[in-house]
Each structure stands twice: as C-alpha cells, then as structure tokens.
Design an enzyme around this catalytic site. Sequence first.
Site, short mmCIF file in Angstrom:
data_model
loop_
_atom_site.label_atom_id
_atom_site.label_comp_id
_atom_site.label_asym_id
_atom_site.label_seq_id
_atom_site.Cartn_x
_atom_site.Cartn_y
_atom_site.Cartn_z
N ASP A 175 0.78 -1.15 0.14
CA ASP A 175 0.14 -0.02 0.01
C ASP A 175 0.85 1.28 0.00
O ASP A 175 2.15 0.95 0.19
CB ASP A 175 -0.95 -0.26 1.20
CG ASP A 175 -2.18 0.78 1.04
OD1 ASP A 175 -3.29 0.50 1.71
OD2 ASP A 175 -2.10 1.66 0.06
C1 GLC Z 1 -4.35 4.49 -0.20
C2 GLC Z 1 -5.22 3.08 0.08
C3 GLC Z 1 -5.22 1.97 -0.84
C4 GLC Z 1 -5.31 2.52 -2.21
C5 GLC Z 1 -3.77 3.12 -2.18
C6 GLC Z 1 -3.82 3.79 -3.71
O1 GLC Z 1 -3.56 4.59 1.07
O2 GLC Z 1 -5.05 2.69 1.52
O3 GLC Z 1 -6.71 1.60 -0.47
O4 GLC Z 1 -5.60 1.60 -3.34
O5 GLC Z 1 -3.59 3.99 -1.22
O6 GLC Z 1 -4.39 5.00 -3.83
#
Ligand code: GLC
Length: 711
Positions: free
Chosen positions: A282
């Site tokens: 993430d």
């Molecule tokens: C964010 C979220 C995740 C998302 C990613 C890209 O922090 O936790 O769900 O897909 O970053 O935007």
Amino acid sequence: MKKALIIAIAAFALASCGGREAVKTDPRVEALMKQMTLEEKVGQTVLFTSDWTVTGPSMRSGYLEDIKAGRCGALLNAYTADFTREVQRVAVEETRLGIPILFGYDVIHGFRTIFPINLGMSCSWDIPAIEESARIAAEEAAAAGLQWTYSPMCDISVEPRWGRISEGSGEDPYLGSLISAAMTRGYQGDDLSKDNTILACVKHFAAYGAPQAGRDYNTVDMSERWFREFYLPPYKAAIDAGAMSVMASFNELDGVPAHASNHLMNEILKDEWGFEGFVVSDYTGINEMIMHGYAADESHAAELSMNAGLDMDMMSAAYMNHLTELVKSGKVSEKTLDNAVRRILNIKAKLGLLDDPYKYCDTEREKERTLTPENKAFARRIAAESMVLLKNNGVLPLKKGEKVAVLGPMADTKDDFLGSWRGAGEVEAVPASILDAVKEVTTVAAQANKVILVLGEPWSWTGEAASRTSINLPEEQTELLKSLKKQGKTVAVVLLNGRPLDLSAESELSDAILEAWYPGTMGGYAVADVLFGDYNPSGKLSVTFPRNLGQVPIYHYAKNTGRPYIHPDAKYESRYLDCPNEPLYAFGHGLSYTDFEYSEIGLDVSEFKADGTLTAKVKVTNTGSVEGTETVQLYIRDLVGSVTRPVKQLKGFQRITLQPGESQEVSFTIDKEMLSFYRQDMTWGPETGDFKVFIGGASDNVKEASFRYEI
Ligand code: GLC
C-alpha cells in the site's frame, strides 16, 4: 539420517528459488528477463503516483524521468487515453527494452459512472448486480487507459468508528466472500487481454478492518482461528475467482506488519493458496515499517518486504533506492527478485501489453463507453436496490403529486452521492439532488405537513483516515428532526452516510428511516424511486446498527458465553445496566412496502451423516398489496463444538420476487461444508452433534428447526 538429508535437500531447493517455486511464465517474459540488467529488474518492482490525484501522505515529482531511466514500471492515479498513451510512449520508445507501464487506479465503486459505495451495494445482496457494477467500471476504466484497479476491498469489519467500513461489504464473511468473488469476475472477465477488462487487486491483505478502537492504521491482533474463520475468507474467495494482484495492508497482525509478513504473503497467499499473481504494497507501506518499529531503516524495510513476498513497492521508493545493493550483498537473493519481476511481467503479458502497449489508449472508445445511458440506468437501479428501509410507520411510499417538503442539510447535495473513493466520477455528471428529483414527481412546499428530511455525514467523514469517536449524526440534525416533530410534522428521514450510525434518537422521533448510503451518480433519482414506490425497497443490512457505541463490537455471529442474558432481572448474566444487548437494527434487517409471511421450516430428514445432505424448506408468501423482493436468509448454529461456536452464522440466502398473494417454496441444501470450522486442533471440518437451522428475513427474525449431523 535419510530423512534429515531429504529435508536438507528440499530446503536447499526451496531456498534456491528464493524460498518459493518460480511461477509458470509466459515465454516472452523469460526471454525478456534474460536481457534485463539488475537495475532494470528493480525498476519493474517500482510503482509511483502521478500528480493527478493525491491518495497518500507523500508525492514525488519526476516520475516521467524515472520511467525513462527504467527506474519505474508502473504508475497509479493517471488516466485518460491521451495521457496514458503519452506516458506509455516514453516507456516503450525511450527505454532500452521498451517494457510497457502498468496503469493502476482506485476504481472502487465505478470509474466515471459511480455506483453506491460498497457498503451500500453489499446491502443489495444482489450478487449478479454487484458483478455487473464491476464489469461496467472495468469497461469505463479500460477505455481510459487503465489496466488495474485497487479493488475489491475485502476487509471484513465490525467497527463503525472506522471510516473505511464504507468501502467494504460489511461484517459477514459469507456475504463478503460472494461479493469479493463477484467483483473480481466483473473486473477481470474471462480474459485479461481484452480491452474492456482490468486486473483486480485484493485488498487490504489482511484483516485491516479490525483496527483497535476503530482508528485507521491501528494495531490488529486476533487469534489465528478467528482470523481464518471470519476475516480471511473474502480474500481467499477473490483469489479463487482468479484475482491476479493483492495489496498488503498498513496494519500489523500478531505483531508483524503485513508488509513484511512472511506468514501472510508467502505461507498463506503463495504457498497455501498457490497465488501466481503479484503483491503490491500500500502507499509508502514499506517505509512505514520503520515507524512500526519493525525495520531499522529504509534498506532494512526493503529487505524485509521483498523476502516476505511483497513484489512491488507503491511510493516508498525503498525498492528503487536499495534493492540493487541488497541483491549484490546477498541479503536478497536474485532468485527472489527474479520471482517478483516474473510475476509482474506475467501480468503485463496477460493484459496484452507485450502485444500492443497502446491497446487501452483509444480516445474514441473512451468517449463511446463512458457514462452511457445504459450505465446510468444500471447505476439508478443498483442504487435503489442498495437502500435499506429501516423503519416505516406507513408514511412511505409517498403519493406522486402530494405536497411534501424536502428539508435538511443534505437535501440538495450532489457531491456527497459519490462517496470518498469516487474514482474519476464528477459532480457535474450527477443529474439531480434528492430535492431536484422529488420536485420532478410532486409539489414541494416548505410548509407541507409531510417532510422528507435528508440527514447524514459529509462524505469526508468516511473513507481513509476518517475514523470517528462518535457514530451519531451531527447534533444540529437531530435537533432539526425534534423541532419538526414538535411542529406536528410527519417526517421520513433519508440518510446519506458511510457507516452504521447510532440512530436511537432518530428511530424514536421519525416516522420512517431510509438508509440511502452514498448512492452514486444517479442517487437523487434512486432515492425518489424508493420514496414514491417506483422501486419497492429490498435492501438488507450487511452490518449491524448498534443502539450506541457502547455496544460495539456487536455482530450477528457472537458467542453465547457461559452466562447469556436470558432472565431480565438477573444480575449475574452478560448484560448492560443501561442498555439492552440487542442492536437497534440487526444484520439482515430491511423492510419492504409489502409483507412477507414465512411458514415453519420443513426438513426432509432430521439427521444426516458424512457426505450426505439435508434439505430445509420454507414457504414464503407476499401478503401485501405490491410486488416485493425478499432476501431469504439461512443461518446455522452448532450447539456444541471442540471450540465454542457462534449463536448463528449466515450460510446461504436467496433473493426472490413475489407478486401480491404469491407464495414460493425456498429450499436450502445443508451439507458438511456449511457445518465446518477450525476445530480445536485447527483442522477444518465438521463435528458430530446437534444443530439449529434458522431461516427468515433478518438475523433477528427467523423460523427455527433442529437437526443432527454424524461425521
Ligand atoms: C491508499 C489506500 C489504498 C489505495 C492506495 C492507492 O493509501 O490505502 O486502498 O488503493 O492508497 O491509492
């Protein structure tokens, strides 16, 4: 001696391929990998964001230079056919090997045509419709140059304080599993190389939905047994449905951050489940292990993650900055790096990018496939299906033409309809607020005696980094409702919100409550469709609504305890001094404009053995005056087990539509898989014993019968 030797050889074989068997590979990928330098391999493990959208705590400039230098193989938060074509051109025509870029984006509940938030859609219990929503989202996203969505979000949650409960499918692993698999099928279709399918991403792996105190990113700690039975199934269901990417979660689990959890990514995902796609971090999740107190520095974080099976680094730049050195020093084997790169390049091959890197960059197709009348009509329908009629003393449905007032701080909103993960959805595409839509079907007058009162949370109070210590409506909203009731008004409350709320006061004061969630692009018309009976509400809660936060966590698969609260005046029983144990609105609750009558349950046998089955039947009758759709729910309880068992667990459901006066027999086949659980020795399977079966229109409104099972 022989056994030890065999074990040693096996361990060496495993270690020699970076601890994992190399995945089956497209021959073009093998040929490409033979040409790649170490630095170019590292580049494929790097994912940066464009500056089009902010979805995390940091940004970085220079992503085009990184791509040109071969330091970045994937980009998120960038779309449109034109822009992705330009970026792809740089990757394909200005780098040594011309390896195409993978474009990812948060297409969570629609791309340009926005559907209800996922918690809302889960209350439709309409699995084919949920799959269709993902298919439409894929069609629109792929037409805009995207090949990858960070969805389905598979996090089970019983935490209404947590803002991201809005993104999931509620509290139940059975319903959540069906939805995760349906969304995966909708996104990926039967061929990832088609120009209208996109790569699904199972997130957030794992158990992100159980943060202590409901505070986002907070510690998660639970037994392996509870994790495997109640939190893991929806991730597994998406993988079994063919999902080819997984996103690690920010939380720690059992003391280990998921971003470096060998247990989660290697042992469960890649070894136990045979997952052959790739795992992405993430946003800056790898670097955050320093703050977790698990990595000493950025290089250590990169080493831990890569060795634990995390194949791609979103936005930490830890892989870009340290992986080359880590491989040279032997802290990360080149086999491990090769396996990660192989997994990523295999997906690029499956998407057809090695055949035609520009196949998703067609501006004409982008215009043709976006926000079509068909997509909007579907969005209106699924929004209506997602709404849950929590209370109705007969004020609904309203009559077209009758005088009503439409009041409240959210009566005229359009922006909130789109929720917190709105993709490329634009407010300008929302044709009507609730006020607009009601005006189209009836006389709106401020002084009318009947009031549609639109209340809720602003969308910014939900989603990521949006936890609340209160689950009440803003006080002034409840005061407004009180004042209208003091004036003798009849009030139908419509709620726009993204979490279970404490509606104890509102349920006393209002004449009706319609939970509309954030209903998406066509939400205004969908609310009017339900209020005026053009759609008879059929939604059922996928998450329990507590009487107050003091009851949380509260969910339908609770244990009985040794002192269940049975005797109202008893002291020494599991109860509160100031509140009943029962929730305000139970899991599976949802009213209709008609009524459904259930017969007693009929069982074809009272006992079954081994691989046999038992059939449980009810007759359901529409005893009202309008057509209605009912979700008939099946729950089971194992009365005695080698570990304690929940008082009920959802094990099946059927959505049926009945005309007034019509009856239908609904039958469920019960087999040993439905009775299985992680027994005391952690093996999965059933146990001999007595069971109860419950069938009804809500978890707290069921008929029951008993049966016995013998292994
Ligand atoms: C964010 C979220 C995740 C998302 C990613 C890209 O922090 O936790 O769900 O897909 O970053 O935007």
